[in-house]
Scaffold this motif. Sequence first.
Motif, PDB file in Angstrom:
ATOM      1  N   UNK A  61      49.613  14.282 -13.823  1.00  0.00           N
ATOM      2  CA  UNK A  61      48.597  13.226 -13.912  1.00  0.00           C
ATOM      3  C   UNK A  61      48.562  12.646 -15.329  1.00  0.00           C
ATOM      4  N   UNK A  62      48.587  13.516 -16.320  1.00  0.00           N
ATOM      5  CA  UNK A  62      48.562  13.091 -17.716  1.00  0.00           C
ATOM      6  C   UNK A  62      49.774  12.224 -18.050  1.00  0.00           C
ATOM      7  N   UNK A  63      50.969  12.646 -17.631  1.00  0.00           N
ATOM      8  CA  UNK A  63      52.175  11.871 -17.902  1.00  0.00           C
ATOM      9  C   UNK A  63      52.144  10.514 -17.197  1.00  0.00           C
ATOM     10  N   UNK A  64      51.615  10.472 -15.982  1.00  0.00           N
ATOM     11  CA  UNK A  64      51.517   9.191 -15.268  1.00  0.00           C
ATOM     12  C   UNK A  64      50.526   8.258 -15.956  1.00  0.00           C
ATOM     13  N   UNK A  65      49.440   8.806 -16.474  1.00  0.00           N
ATOM     14  CA  UNK A  65      48.483   7.975 -17.223  1.00  0.00           C
ATOM     15  C   UNK A  65      49.127   7.416 -18.487  1.00  0.00           C
ATOM     16  N   UNK A  66      49.889   8.249 -19.206  1.00  0.00           N
ATOM     17  CA  UNK A  66      50.585   7.773 -20.407  1.00  0.00           C
ATOM     18  C   UNK A  66      51.609   6.693 -20.062  1.00  0.00           C
ATOM     19  N   UNK A  67      52.359   6.918 -18.996  1.00  0.00           N
ATOM     20  CA  UNK A  67      53.359   5.929 -18.590  1.00  0.00           C
ATOM     21  C   UNK A  67      52.694   4.626 -18.166  1.00  0.00           C
ATOM     22  N   UNK A  68      51.583   4.729 -17.456  1.00  0.00           N
ATOM     23  CA  UNK A  68      50.875   3.537 -16.996  1.00  0.00           C
ATOM     24  C   UNK A  68      50.264   2.734 -18.120  1.00  0.00           C
ATOM     25  N   UNK A  69      49.869   3.413 -19.196  1.00  0.00           N
ATOM     26  CA  UNK A  69      49.258   2.706 -20.325  1.00  0.00           C
ATOM     27  C   UNK A  69      50.285   2.254 -21.359  1.00  0.00           C
TER      28      UNK A  69
END
Length: 119
Positions: A61-69
């Motif tokens: 979840x954390x990595x997807x949030x970083x990638x999305x931002x």
Amino acid sequence: RLVIEVDFDEALVQLHNVPAFGDEPSTTRIQAWLKERERLAIVKARPPGELDCALFRHQSEFLHELAGSGHLEADLASAVLGDTGTLCATERFHDVRPDADENYHFYVVLPAGMELEIF
């Protein structure tokens, strides 16, 4: 006689009588069922315990949030967004397809005296 037609391309099941009694065939959409079967096939292909690990889910979840931002480099972001494990852990695998198509087997139970033709 009852005719059951399954169209996987259109994700439809049609039921109708032969000869017809003037009623329109009964149509049921099975798209949601097919998508759920695909989801289960993808999840089942993951290594045992991967999706049960809270740390793995949290980090995904954390990595997807970083990638999305936009806070990950392009190569790393594409690796995270393309990894089936992280997509499954975060429930973001809507466009992921199973490695192989599933073989479907249908069982039809008929009352005594009914006919069945398979073609």
